[in-house]
Structure formats: structure tokens, C-alpha cells
Scaffold this active site. Structure first.
Site, PDB file in Angstrom:
ATOM      1  N   ASP A   1       7.484  68.632  26.286  1.00 41.43           N
ATOM      2  CA  ASP A   1       7.799  67.516  25.385  1.00 41.43           C
ATOM      3  C   ASP A   1       7.286  67.803  23.965  1.00 41.43           C
ATOM      4  OD1 ASP A   1       5.125  67.108  25.926  1.00 41.43           O
ATOM      5  OD2 ASP A   1       5.338  65.024  26.596  1.00 41.43           O
ATOM      6  N   SER A   2       6.658  68.980  23.793  1.00 38.35           N
ATOM      7  CA  SER A   2       6.325  69.471  22.443  1.00 38.35           C
ATOM      8  C   SER A   2       7.592  69.590  21.603  1.00 38.35           C
ATOM      9  CB  SER A   2       5.629  70.830  22.524  1.00 38.35           C
ATOM     10  OG  SER A   2       6.366  71.727  23.336  1.00 38.35           O
TER      11      SER A   2
ATOM     12  N   ASP B   1       8.846  68.770  31.480  1.00 40.44           N
ATOM     13  CA  ASP B   1       7.789  67.806  31.206  1.00 40.44           C
ATOM     14  C   ASP B   1       8.379  66.407  31.326  1.00 40.44           C
ATOM     15  OD1 ASP B   1       5.174  68.189  30.494  1.00 40.44           O
ATOM     16  OD2 ASP B   1       5.590  68.618  28.384  1.00 40.44           O
TER      17      ASP B   1
ATOM     18  N   LYS C   1       6.395  68.469  35.285  1.00 38.06           N
ATOM     19  CA  LYS C   1       4.977  68.425  34.889  1.00 38.06           C
ATOM     20  C   LYS C   1       4.621  66.994  34.516  1.00 38.06           C
ATOM     21  CE  LYS C   1       3.311  70.510  30.981  1.00 38.06           C
ATOM     22  NZ  LYS C   1       2.796  69.371  30.179  1.00 38.06           N
TER      23      LYS C   1
ATOM     24  N   GLU D   1       1.331  64.436  33.178  1.00 42.20           N
ATOM     25  CA  GLU D   1      -0.008  64.445  32.566  1.00 42.20           C
ATOM     26  C   GLU D   1      -0.947  63.450  33.269  1.00 42.20           C
ATOM     27  OE1 GLU D   1       0.010  63.871  28.329  1.00 42.20           O
ATOM     28  OE2 GLU D   1       1.385  65.534  28.000  1.00 42.20           O
TER      29      GLU D   1
ATOM     30  N   GLU E   1      -5.636  71.898  29.308  1.00 41.00           N
ATOM     31  CA  GLU E   1      -5.420  71.979  27.851  1.00 41.00           C
ATOM     32  C   GLU E   1      -6.704  71.675  27.089  1.00 41.00           C
ATOM     33  OE1 GLU E   1      -1.836  70.220  26.306  1.00 41.00           O
ATOM     34  OE2 GLU E   1      -2.522  70.423  24.227  1.00 41.00           O
TER      35      GLU E   1
HETATM   36  O1  KIV Z   1       4.748  70.082  25.769  1.00 39.08           O
HETATM   37  C1  KIV Z   1       4.328  71.240  25.926  1.00 39.08           C
HETATM   38  O2  KIV Z   1       4.842  72.202  25.350  1.00 39.08           O
HETATM   39  C2  KIV Z   1       3.214  71.419  26.860  1.00 39.08           C
HETATM   40  C3  KIV Z   1       2.547  72.766  26.934  1.00 39.08           C
HETATM   41  C4  KIV Z   1       1.960  73.214  25.680  1.00 39.08           C
HETATM   42  C5  KIV Z   1       1.607  72.847  28.077  1.00 39.08           C
HETATM   43  O3  KIV Z   1       2.862  70.510  27.530  1.00 39.08           O
END
Ligand code: KIV
Length: 265
Positions: free
Chosen positions: A45-46, A84, A113, A115, A183
């Protein structure tokens, strides 16, 4: 090359071999990353910041993540594709969370993924795995909770906080997670966690002793310039390459050099 699965990553850990994870947000980048042999491709989600220009991951939802998941999954043959789950897509209730998670798998994700670690997340991981979807955990600094944390800080610095992180990692393992991202965690804390759980740990600014390592592709390629975390390593200068290509193209158009005879019908 054989498809990377949860079993491949577990074997890496058991054999003390490292594995790699990179984010990708579009078809062609995913294809090149896959061809390079990277083990896991994460639709992180970056992308809210790197691809869409928002200032935090909390600005995007299931709709955006679905589009990027489809694009990336189409480009990948060998790597494991992990999506994510975005802010609020899995925390309201188990039923809506399972619907959102199941849909990502229908679009091409091999795993998701999530959190954090609390009673609710543990229950959700159990239900998700029972539904047939592998879950990657993510503890330490969890960007979706940055407003509660009060900024971007290293987590697990005191003895109590480090013990709490170890407890969380064990809880995620017991709930059925197949791996866990750590992280912004001190290296010694990440090492202890890695040595004390049976599922692979993935370092995102958690030092050298995890089983796997993750980087945001735009940091790795030198494309995203707004900020770069300390743990990112720039393997190229895509920003400069794009600027140069765009500048040369612009000059050629304006000077009448583009298109030439070989570029016309
Ligand atoms: O959103 C993302 O790119 C991430 C990674 C950096 C682990 O969660």
C-alpha cells in the site's frame, strides 16, 4: 522456474537461505522483477505515496489495491504475489474482511499482508487461513497506525517493547501466519524474533538477521525522491533516466528530429 509458495519460504528459513521481496505496482515492472528471480512480489500500500502521490498509505482502499493487484499478478509467473490489505479493509468485522481478502485472491494474489497483532487480528488470520488464503503478518512500525503511534518511529527499543514484539510474532505464528514483516525494529530484537519463531521473518529496516528482506521498488530503482528511509539501498537512478529520456524526446520533437524516416508509415 518453480512457483514460490509458502513451502518455498519455509524451506529457505529451515535451510538458512535468504529470500527477497520487492514491491511492484504495474504489469511491466512486475514482469522484470519476476524475471530477475525475486521470490516475493508485494503490491504494497506504499503505492499510495509512490504511484498515486498521497502523503500516507491510509488514503487508498480496496478499489485501488484491486487495480494494482490485477496488473501485477498478470506480470508474474514465478514469484509469490502478496497484496497488502489497505487501511479499514480488514478491521471493521471478520465478514467484510474475508470478502475483501477473498476478492484479492480472485484477482490474482497468492496471499495477503495484514498489519498489527491483537485478539481481532489473530482471529482474522485463523479465519483467513481456514478460507484458504495464506497471511503475511506485519509488526513493529505499522504505517496504517501512524496516527496512533504519533509518527514514524523505531519500535521495540526498550526491553518491554522488544518482549512485546516477540510475543506478537509468536501469536501471529500460532494464529497461522506463514511469515511476518518486521518494520523499523532494532537488529538485535529482529534477530531474537527470527531465532525464536518457526515462520520466516522479513526485514523492513530490521537489520541483517531476518530470513527475508523487503524493499519498496521505487527506492531500489531510485525512482521515488520525496523521501528515502535509511534502510533503503538505491541500485539505480531511474528518476535521472526518466528525466534524461523525457528531455531528449522533448528536444528532438522541438528540433524536428523526431520522428525520422524509419519511424513513419
Ligand atoms: O507497503 C509496503 O510497501 C510495505 C512494505 C514496505 C513492507 O508494507
Amino acid at each position: 522456474m518453480k512457483k514460490v509458495t509458502v513451502r518455498t519460504l519455509k524451506k529457505y528459513k529451515d535451510d538458512h537461505e535468504k529470500f527477497s521481496m520487492l514491491t511492484a505496482y504495474d504489469y511491466s515492472t512486475a514482469k522484470y522483477i519476476d524475471e530477475a528471480g525475486v521470490d516475493v512480489v508485494l503490491i504494497g500500500d506504499s503505492l499510495a505515496m509512490t504511484a498515486l502521490g498521497y502523503d500516507s498509505t491510509n488514503s487508498i482502499g480496496v478499489e485501488e489495491m484491486s487495480i494494482f493487484t490485477k496488473a501485477v499478478a498478470r506480470g508474474v509467473n514465478h514469484a509469490m504475489v502478496v497484496t497488502d490489505m489497505p487501511f479499514m479493509s480488514y478491521t471493521i468485522d471478520i465478514s467484510s474482511a474475508l470478502t475483501n481478502i477473498g476478492n484479492m485472491v480472485k484477482l490474482g494474489a497468492n496471499a495477503v499482508k495484514l498489519e498489527g497483532c491483537n485478539d481481532y487480528t489473530e482471529k482474522l488470520i485463523e479465519c483467513t487461513v481456514n478460507m484458504g488464503v495464506p497471511v503475511m503478518g506485519h509488526i513493529g512500525f505499522t504505517p496504517q497506525s501512524q496516527n496512533v503511534i504519533g509518527g514514524h518511529f523505531i519500535q521495540g527499543k526498550t526491553e518491554d517493547a522488544a518482549n512485546e514484539l516477540l510475543k506478537q510474532a509468536k501469536k501471529l505464528e500460532n494464529a497461522g501466519a506463514f511469515s511476518v514483516v518486521l518494520e523499523m525494529v532494532p537488529e538485535d530484537v529482529a534477530k531474537k524474533i527470527t531465532e525464536n519463531i518457526n515462520i520466516p521473518t522479513i526485514s523492513c529496516g530490521a537489520g541483517r538477521y531476518c530470513d527475508g528482506f523487503v524493499m519498496v521498488c521505487d527506492d531500489c530503482f531510485g525512482k521515488f525522491g520525496d523521501f528515502t528511509p535509511k534502510f533503503a539501498r538505491k541500485y539505480g537512478d531511474m528518476a535521472e533516466l526518466i528525466r534524461t529520456c523525457a528531455k531528449n524526446y522533448n528536444n528532438d520533437v522541438k528540433s524536428g528530429k523526431y520522428p525520422d524516416e524509419s519511424e513513419i508509415y
